[in-house]
Design a protein around this motif. Sequence first.
Motif, PDB file in Angstrom:
ATOM      1  N   HIS A  25       4.294   8.141   8.085  1.00  0.00           N
ATOM      2  CA  HIS A  25       3.257   7.538   8.910  1.00  0.00           C
ATOM      3  C   HIS A  25       2.171   6.861   8.078  1.00  0.00           C
ATOM      4  N   LEU A  26       2.332   6.848   6.761  1.00  0.00           N
ATOM      5  CA  LEU A  26       1.288   6.301   5.894  1.00  0.00           C
ATOM      6  C   LEU A  26       1.896   5.409   4.820  1.00  0.00           C
ATOM      7  N   PRO A  27       1.243   4.324   4.503  1.00  0.00           N
ATOM      8  CA  PRO A  27       1.682   3.525   3.348  1.00  0.00           C
ATOM      9  C   PRO A  27       1.502   4.351   2.074  1.00  0.00           C
ATOM     10  N   PRO A  28       2.476   4.330   1.162  1.00  0.00           N
ATOM     11  CA  PRO A  28       2.353   5.102  -0.089  1.00  0.00           C
ATOM     12  C   PRO A  28       1.078   4.802  -0.860  1.00  0.00           C
ATOM     13  N   ILE A  29       0.561   3.583  -0.746  1.00  0.00           N
ATOM     14  CA  ILE A  29      -0.647   3.224  -1.487  1.00  0.00           C
ATOM     15  C   ILE A  29      -1.831   4.069  -1.059  1.00  0.00           C
ATOM     16  N   ARG A  30      -1.834   4.492   0.215  1.00  0.00           N
ATOM     17  CA  ARG A  30      -2.965   5.312   0.678  1.00  0.00           C
ATOM     18  C   ARG A  30      -2.847   6.746   0.172  1.00  0.00           C
ATOM     19  N   LEU A  31      -1.634   7.221   0.029  1.00  0.00           N
ATOM     20  CA  LEU A  31      -1.445   8.537  -0.578  1.00  0.00           C
ATOM     21  C   LEU A  31      -1.878   8.503  -2.044  1.00  0.00           C
ATOM     22  N   LEU A  32      -1.534   7.430  -2.736  1.00  0.00           N
ATOM     23  CA  LEU A  32      -1.966   7.276  -4.124  1.00  0.00           C
ATOM     24  C   LEU A  32      -3.482   7.195  -4.220  1.00  0.00           C
ATOM     25  N   MET A  33      -4.091   6.551  -3.237  1.00  0.00           N
ATOM     26  CA  MET A  33      -5.545   6.444  -3.210  1.00  0.00           C
ATOM     27  C   MET A  33      -6.187   7.827  -3.129  1.00  0.00           C
TER      28      MET A  33
ATOM     29  N   VAL B  80      -4.733  10.799  -3.992  1.00  0.00           N
ATOM     30  CA  VAL B  80      -4.452  11.555  -5.218  1.00  0.00           C
ATOM     31  C   VAL B  80      -5.358  11.078  -6.353  1.00  0.00           C
ATOM     32  N   HIS B  81      -5.590   9.781  -6.434  1.00  0.00           N
ATOM     33  CA  HIS B  81      -6.504   9.242  -7.449  1.00  0.00           C
ATOM     34  C   HIS B  81      -7.911   9.799  -7.256  1.00  0.00           C
ATOM     35  N   PHE B  82      -8.353   9.866  -6.013  1.00  0.00           N
ATOM     36  CA  PHE B  82      -9.683  10.407  -5.713  1.00  0.00           C
ATOM     37  C   PHE B  82      -9.783  11.870  -6.141  1.00  0.00           C
ATOM     38  N   LEU B  83      -8.777  12.673  -5.790  1.00  0.00           N
ATOM     39  CA  LEU B  83      -8.795  14.096  -6.106  1.00  0.00           C
ATOM     40  C   LEU B  83      -8.697  14.336  -7.613  1.00  0.00           C
ATOM     41  N   LYS B  84      -7.885  13.524  -8.277  1.00  0.00           N
ATOM     42  CA  LYS B  84      -7.643  13.740  -9.701  1.00  0.00           C
ATOM     43  C   LYS B  84      -8.777  13.216 -10.565  1.00  0.00           C
ATOM     44  N   VAL B  85      -9.332  12.060 -10.208  1.00  0.00           N
ATOM     45  CA  VAL B  85     -10.369  11.416 -11.025  1.00  0.00           C
ATOM     46  C   VAL B  85     -11.763  11.703 -10.488  1.00  0.00           C
ATOM     47  N   TYR B  86     -11.887  11.817  -9.181  1.00  0.00           N
ATOM     48  CA  TYR B  86     -13.134  12.010  -8.445  1.00  0.00           C
ATOM     49  C   TYR B  86     -14.179  10.941  -8.800  1.00  0.00           C
ATOM     50  N   PRO B  87     -13.846   9.674  -8.526  1.00  0.00           N
ATOM     51  CA  PRO B  87     -14.819   8.596  -8.791  1.00  0.00           C
ATOM     52  C   PRO B  87     -15.897   8.571  -7.717  1.00  0.00           C
ATOM     53  N   THR B  88     -16.984   7.910  -7.970  1.00  0.00           N
ATOM     54  CA  THR B  88     -17.969   7.668  -6.922  1.00  0.00           C
ATOM     55  C   THR B  88     -17.347   6.713  -5.903  1.00  0.00           C
ATOM     56  N   THR B  89     -17.950   6.655  -4.724  1.00  0.00           N
ATOM     57  CA  THR B  89     -17.415   5.775  -3.684  1.00  0.00           C
ATOM     58  C   THR B  89     -17.398   4.327  -4.155  1.00  0.00           C
ATOM     59  N   ALA B  90     -18.449   3.918  -4.858  1.00  0.00           N
ATOM     60  CA  ALA B  90     -18.528   2.540  -5.349  1.00  0.00           C
ATOM     61  C   ALA B  90     -17.423   2.245  -6.359  1.00  0.00           C
ATOM     62  N   ARG B  91     -17.193   3.157  -7.297  1.00  0.00           N
ATOM     63  CA  ARG B  91     -16.160   2.945  -8.306  1.00  0.00           C
ATOM     64  C   ARG B  91     -14.758   2.997  -7.698  1.00  0.00           C
ATOM     65  N   GLY B  92     -14.561   3.933  -6.755  1.00  0.00           N
ATOM     66  CA  GLY B  92     -13.267   4.031  -6.104  1.00  0.00           C
ATOM     67  C   GLY B  92     -12.945   2.791  -5.296  1.00  0.00           C
ATOM     68  N   ALA B  93     -13.940   2.296  -4.570  1.00  0.00           N
ATOM     69  CA  ALA B  93     -13.742   1.079  -3.781  1.00  0.00           C
ATOM     70  C   ALA B  93     -13.434  -0.113  -4.675  1.00  0.00           C
TER      71      ALA B  93
ATOM     72  N   GLU C 228     -16.755  -0.311   0.344  1.00  0.00           N
ATOM     73  CA  GLU C 228     -17.010   1.129   0.307  1.00  0.00           C
ATOM     74  C   GLU C 228     -16.721   1.772   1.662  1.00  0.00           C
ATOM     75  N   HIS C 229     -17.050   1.086   2.741  1.00  0.00           N
ATOM     76  CA  HIS C 229     -16.815   1.634   4.074  1.00  0.00           C
ATOM     77  C   HIS C 229     -15.321   1.812   4.338  1.00  0.00           C
ATOM     78  N   VAL C 230     -14.546   0.786   4.048  1.00  0.00           N
ATOM     79  CA  VAL C 230     -13.094   0.854   4.283  1.00  0.00           C
ATOM     80  C   VAL C 230     -12.455   1.894   3.363  1.00  0.00           C
ATOM     81  N   TYR C 231     -12.895   1.939   2.110  1.00  0.00           N
ATOM     82  CA  TYR C 231     -12.353   2.912   1.155  1.00  0.00           C
ATOM     83  C   TYR C 231     -12.576   4.343   1.652  1.00  0.00           C
ATOM     84  N   ALA C 232     -13.804   4.665   2.038  1.00  0.00           N
ATOM     85  CA  ALA C 232     -14.106   6.020   2.507  1.00  0.00           C
ATOM     86  C   ALA C 232     -13.341   6.351   3.783  1.00  0.00           C
ATOM     87  N   LYS C 233     -13.247   5.396   4.693  1.00  0.00           N
ATOM     88  CA  LYS C 233     -12.551   5.628   5.957  1.00  0.00           C
ATOM     89  C   LYS C 233     -11.080   5.932   5.721  1.00  0.00           C
ATOM     90  N   ARG C 234     -10.411   5.135   4.893  1.00  0.00           N
ATOM     91  CA  ARG C 234      -8.991   5.350   4.619  1.00  0.00           C
ATOM     92  C   ARG C 234      -8.758   6.644   3.845  1.00  0.00           C
TER      93      ARG C 234
END
Length: 252
Positions: free
Chosen positions: A11-19, A21-34, A41-47
């Motif tokens: 039910h999910l594109p693999p890229i969103r799962l990678l997104m 895992v990247h967040f959990l593993k690296v824990y970037p700020t919202t700005a850096r992750g986006a 930043e809004h779309v990044y946090a929502k997804r």
Amino acid sequence: MFIVHKKYCTHLPPIRLLMLVHFLKVYPTTARGAAFWNLSEHVYAKRLWHVAYLLYNDMCEIHWDDRLLPPFPKGEFEGITWALDGTECPVHRDKDWLVQKLFYSGKKGTHTMLYEIGVRLADGVIVWAPKEGLPGSFADITSARHHGVQDRLRVGEYFLTDKGYIGFPCAVTPFRRTGDYSSSRRAFNRRLSSARIVVEHVLGRIKHFTCLRTKWRHAYNLHCVAFHVCAQLTNVWLKKSHARLRCGVLGL
């Protein structure tokens, strides 16, 4: 490397799962992750949190009855199949003084969330990981009572744990270092520590995710989501590692 089973990708594109895992593993700020994923930043946090909650609610890689499956441990603690331990993760300090007091851990000297993990002694597979964490001011034994561990045990079932659970029903704990701390008790404590070291190793593996070992910047309830997803992903890795090892031994 952490691999998510195909059934969670339907039910999910693999890229969103990678997104995630990247967040959990690296824990970037919202700005850096986006910026990394070329999103606002809004779309990044929502997804990000959409995927996190989806896995939090639907991913089922931790099963309580797995503690009764082989392989079974041998030796002095034969018949005892699992070990329990608590772990604390640092979180930000809230502005409210009462909330600060609730989450402050005297043991760690900072504000934390407390979680429980139970693992199979023979191979470290996680069999117990409640979705709910507790504020860091709570004790390990209080957490076990809160989550109802004693109500899930079979008659005559025991588990290994540390001194934080002394007095808990069916818990095999080390002896206190009091006046009658004899050499035989000291030797038993060493053997018990050696037997339950597997749960410490699994907790260390879970905390390979940077979001759990650095100060959490988001809401406290989101930390529970992140920890549980990290535990589930770790269990996927543990099961696949053991499966590959068994295939190698059998020459498959």
